[in-house]
Design a protein around this motif. Structure first.
Motif, PDB file in Angstrom:
ATOM      1  N   SER A   1       8.412   1.920  -6.929  1.00 42.68           N
ATOM      2  CA  SER A   1       9.843   2.037  -7.246  1.00 42.68           C
ATOM      3  C   SER A   1      10.646   0.903  -6.612  1.00 42.68           C
ATOM      4  O   SER A   1      11.622   0.425  -7.193  1.00 42.68           O
ATOM      5  N   GLY A   2      10.224   0.469  -5.437  1.00 39.40           N
ATOM      6  CA  GLY A   2      10.923  -0.625  -4.763  1.00 39.40           C
ATOM      7  C   GLY A   2      10.810  -1.915  -5.558  1.00 39.40           C
ATOM      8  O   GLY A   2      11.786  -2.648  -5.744  1.00 39.40           O
ATOM      9  N   LEU A   3       9.607  -2.176  -6.038  1.00 39.65           N
ATOM     10  CA  LEU A   3       9.379  -3.388  -6.820  1.00 39.65           C
ATOM     11  C   LEU A   3      10.161  -3.346  -8.137  1.00 39.65           C
ATOM     12  O   LEU A   3      10.697  -4.359  -8.589  1.00 39.65           O
TER      13      LEU A   3
ATOM     14  N   MET B   1      13.947   6.725  -5.796  1.00 42.18           N
ATOM     15  CA  MET B   1      13.175   7.781  -5.132  1.00 42.18           C
ATOM     16  C   MET B   1      11.712   7.767  -5.567  1.00 42.18           C
ATOM     17  O   MET B   1      11.392   7.440  -6.708  1.00 42.18           O
ATOM     18  N   THR B   2      10.844   8.158  -4.631  1.00 38.70           N
ATOM     19  CA  THR B   2       9.417   8.258  -4.932  1.00 38.70           C
ATOM     20  C   THR B   2       8.900   9.634  -4.529  1.00 38.70           C
ATOM     21  O   THR B   2       9.008  10.035  -3.364  1.00 38.70           O
TER      22      THR B   2
ATOM     23  N   SER C   1       0.812  -1.213   0.000  1.00 42.86           N
ATOM     24  CA  SER C   1       0.000   0.000   0.000  1.00 42.86           C
ATOM     25  C   SER C   1       0.849   1.269   0.000  1.00 42.86           C
ATOM     26  O   SER C   1       0.346   2.342  -0.274  1.00 42.86           O
ATOM     27  N   THR C   2       2.146   1.154   0.315  1.00 42.42           N
ATOM     28  CA  THR C   2       2.956   2.370   0.395  1.00 42.42           C
ATOM     29  C   THR C   2       3.322   2.862  -1.009  1.00 42.42           C
ATOM     30  O   THR C   2       3.464   2.068  -1.929  1.00 42.42           O
ATOM     31  N   HIS C   3       3.473   4.179  -1.126  1.00 48.61           N
ATOM     32  CA  HIS C   3       3.748   4.761  -2.442  1.00 48.61           C
ATOM     33  C   HIS C   3       5.005   4.169  -3.081  1.00 48.61           C
ATOM     34  O   HIS C   3       5.089   4.007  -4.289  1.00 48.61           O
ATOM     35  N   ASN C   4       6.018   3.897  -2.232  1.00 51.00           N
ATOM     36  CA  ASN C   4       7.287   3.442  -2.808  1.00 51.00           C
ATOM     37  C   ASN C   4       7.302   1.952  -3.132  1.00 51.00           C
ATOM     38  O   ASN C   4       8.338   1.418  -3.507  1.00 51.00           O
ATOM     39  N   THR C   5       6.151   1.294  -2.995  1.00 53.81           N
ATOM     40  CA  THR C   5       6.085  -0.097  -3.463  1.00 53.81           C
ATOM     41  C   THR C   5       6.420  -0.145  -4.949  1.00 53.81           C
ATOM     42  O   THR C   5       7.065  -1.070  -5.424  1.00 53.81           O
TER      43      THR C   5
END
Lengths: 305, 391, 84
Positions: free
Chosen positions: A117-119, A131-132, A111-115
């Motif tokens: 870019s992280g993924l 970065m997000t 649910s986090t915004h940086n999912t």
């Protein structure tokens, strides 16, 4: 100049991996759906099974960009206005319906915004800067400013992207929070950027974000004046505004094709990019105006023209 | 180019300004206790005992917003106090948050599910970007406003972003940091991951079970040399190094050897032109989860070639304040430099078996502190390191 | 017992969104985690804890201790039987 080496968009248009996205455009309607590629070509089943639409489309678009440049990106900069809404709503439902203390974690994790870019870093096995940015309708501008900085700092290729997804709940927010007649949609656009010249020789010339714009035309003039460019040098304006005071033939409303999501100006960039190639024109300006008077200006330039 | 820090502000469970936070740190006094709200009462949390209305009154806040925004306003205002607006200075605000206005949305959403008449206007506060716009409005900053959302490293990344924009000449002065309030969403979220300690968290202890959540905000004011000449502000410390790297290992877990953490710390040292042995104190990410603390410890041993400097996790005082933690802990890093003190890691008894590393266990006064390294690691393998140096 | 195992397989497919699998694709004794098995990870282990709670009323407090239980369908079924 920050040259565009690849653009990949997944939208409600047939936009993914098209030579010219303008060719197959149709005006968006209430019943338009997201046109998705076969995600199994991009994501292993073990990962795919968990992913919400926003994550699937962002990873697929990012992978297309990676494939196009072959060497690893040295930075990843993602913009999203509202983030992973499907999983956010799913987890809100979990916490309000499940009794007891044992709750399913997957929706929360994603649910986090940086999912997003992280993924992407995980899927590309990329250990670089990640970065997000999330600044409502200026999220593309923020991620782009960061990408430009990364290039200036000496990073070779930068992956820039935006993604936003619609959930049914958003329709309830009309007309109070969202415009009454808008068609809420999903979309993603990713770019492979570099200071190195691309084949098309088209790139981002400049970007400006204004939190409180006074007068759109005046702000456009100021922006162009700083770049020593006259308004009559601009070949086309791509905007989500209907009331701009410019000749009709030079203005295209991208939202009529993308529908409403707060990073749809990236699709405007995609339309402009393909149009500059086809018509061999020099400048396109993307004017993104938000309901809170914020304004994003992005200038695309074609070095060949 | 030097990045000067000329203001700091913090609100956390251990105090509602810099002075109160400092006092609690010296007294080795944690503020983590059984929660007061319906959704925190089952857990030990670092909760700020002021309601939203009380915050507005006590800190004279003119702008409405979510609790996340209000906490951000308190800390950002303290950081920016005695700063004036100058026509010649391009001033920005970059804030990190992971929950944004979720504290309002989750209540509205639940009420609607329960059949109450929804008030959709409340969702205006939801977007994380709006949180920053509200903080900027309260401070009177109308130029560049941006929000970073990289989970638990959000504030550290916001600070880094601000420094880079100054370095590139796009901004002269920027208010940077992060804010997050406690929400049912995050409490239940971390509960679902089964990484809570029902007792006080024990960072870097062999018997650590997990984290305690907290809430708060921490902000700094960064200035260029040109800006300093105009503002004439006193410099508290310098931001000398920063880095952001990806672990690219797993959606939630850190890699066993801390690959992303190693990269992040090494790159920050390189950028600050410092050798590992020049670091006098490390304010660790140290969430007290079994996974993070082992992985971070291994990364310390790697980066510092086995000679790990004094380190501690101040999350044992404040709880893990998620997106705010990098901001709050940056303020603590500067306090360490200003006061020549090293802050302890509470609740530690037994070192982690695999590494044997022992954190600072009591307040260390009269320590020479020239360079402090601060880590913030986020979900999704988002690892960031900041280095603060004495002026 | 074999009925329980078949039921477990369906529940695993449902809980973990293993859309492409049918119960027949999951062998009773093959490892569920790691590359040689179904390739499940620590998030799935948490979902198994949810599964045991919601379908069988069995509560597991320590996810680390549950690793052996979740080794295979066989070991999960044995564990559920032992709790009856």
């Amino acid at each position: 100049m920050y040259y565009i080496h690849k653009i990949a968009s997944i939208t409600h248009q047939d936009s993914f991996n098209q030579t010219d996205v303008n060719d197959s455009l149709v005006e968006i309607t209430e019943d338009a759906v997201l046109i998705s590629p076969d995600y199994k070509k991009y994501i292993l089943p073990a990962s795919l099974r968990r992913l919400s639409p926003i994550l699937r489309m962002a990873v697929a678009a990012a992978k297309e960009c990676q494939e196009a440049i072959t060497i690893p990106f040295e930075a990843i900069s993602v913009g999203t206005a509202l983030g992973c809404l499907t999983d956010t709503e799913k987890f809100l439902n979990v916490i309000n319906t499940v009794e007891g203390e044992i709750l399913s974690p997957t929706a929360f994790i994603q649910s986090t915004h940086n999912t997003i870019s992280g993924l992407i870093s995980l899927e590309l096995k990329n250990h670089s800067y990640n970065m997000t940015h999330t600044q409502n309708n200026l999220s593309l501008e923020m991620a782009l400013i960061d990408s430009m900085l990364c290039c200036d700092e000496g990073k070779d290729f930068v992956l820039l992207g935006v993604a936003d997804e619609a959930i049914d709940f958003l329709n309830k927010l009309k007309p109070i929070v969202l415009p009454e007649n808008s068609i809420v949609t999903s979309g993603t656009t990713f770019f492979a950027l570099s200071k190195k010249k691309s084949k098309s020789e088209i790139g981002f010339k400049a970007c400006r974000s204004i939190i409180k714009a006074k007068d759109i035309e005046v702000d456009i003039d100021l922006f162009l004046r700083e770049l020593k460019i006259e308004i009559n040098e601009i070949d086309r304006i791509y905007t989500n505004q209907n009331s701009l005071d410019y000749p009709k033939e030079m203005v295209v409303n991208y939202e009529a094709y993308s529908g409403l999501y707060f990073t749809a100006n990236a699709f405007g960039v995609h339309l402009a990019h393909d149009w500059l190639i086809k018509e061999a024109k020099k400048y396109a300006l993307i004017v993104n105006s938000g309901c809170n008077n914020s304004l994003g200006l992005i200038l695309l330039k074609n070095d060949k023209a | 180019m030097d990045i000067f820090i000329t203001g700091y502000g913090v609100i956390s469970a251990i105090g509602k300004n810099v002075e109160e936070n400092f006092s609690s740190l010296i007294q080795e006094k944690t503020a983590i206790k059984q929660g007061l709200k319906s959704f925190t009462s089952k857990f030990k949390v670092g909760e700020i005992g002021l309601s939203n209305d009380a915050l507005k009154v006590e800190f004279d806040l003119k702008t409405d917003g979510s609790r996340t925004a209000l906490l951000g306003m308190v800390a950002a205002k303290e950081a920016f106090k005695n700063h004036s607006h100058f026509e010649a200075l391009r001033t920005g605000l970059i804030s990190g948050t992971s929950v944004g206005g979720m504290d309002i949305s989750e209540v509205e959403y639940r009420n609607e599910m329960a059949g109450e008449k929804p008030n959709y206007k409340k969702y205006f506060h939801h977007p994380s970007g709006t949180t920053s716009e509200q903080i900027a409005l309260e401070l009177g900053i109308t130029g560049f406003v941006n929000t970073i959302s990289t989970a638990c490293s959000s504030a550290a990344n916001a600070i880094m972003m601000g420094a880079r924009l100054i370095q590139s000449g796009q901004l002269d002065r920027v208010v940077v940091g992060g804010t997050d309030c406690l929400t049912q969403f995050t409490i239940y979220g971390f509960r679902s991951l089964m990484i809570f300690d029902d007792e006080w968290c024990k960072p870097f202890d062999n018997s650590r079970k997990g984290l305690n959540l907290g809430e708060g905000a921490g902000f700094l004011v960064l200035e260029s040399k040109k800006s300093l000449e105009i503002t004439g502000k006193e410099v508290l410390a310098k931001l000398s190094g920063w880095s952001n790297a990806s672990d690219a290992y797993h959606q939630t877990a850190s890699s066993p050897d801390g690959d992303g953490a190693i990269l992040s710390m090494k790159q920050a040292l390189k950028q600050a032109r410092l050798e590992p042995h020049e670091i006098n104190y490390v304010n660790a990410h140290g969430t007290a989860t079994p996974n993070n603390d082992l992985s971070e410890s291994k990364a310390f041993i790697n980066v510092f070639n086995g000679k790990v400097p004094p380190f501690s996790s101040t999350k044992s005082y404040t709880g893990h304040t998620l997106a705010a933690s990098g901001g709050i802990e940056s303020v603590f890093a500067i306090l360490s430099i200003q006061n020549s003190m090293l802050f302890p890691n509470l609740n530690h008894t037994t070192p982690i078996e695999e590494t044997g590393l022992i954190p600072i266990k009591n307040i260390q006064k009269n320590s020479e502190v020239t360079h402090v390294l601060s880590n913030s690691f986020g979900f999704g393998g988002n690892n960031s390191t900041l280095i603060f140096s004495k002026i | 017992m074999s009925e329980l195992k078949e039921q477990l397989k369906s529940q695993i497919i449902e809980q973990l969104n293993l859309e492409d699998l049918t119960p027949a694709d999951i062998k009773n004794d093959s490892p569920l985690f790691g590359d040689e098995g179904l390739g499940l990870d620590s998030i799935d282990a948490l979902e198994f804890i949810v599964l045991l709670d919601s379908f069988y009323g069995i509560k597991i407090e320590d996810p680390a201790a549950a690793r052996e239980i979740f080794h295979s369908v066989d070991s999960m079924a044995d564990f559920i039987e032992s709790k009856k």
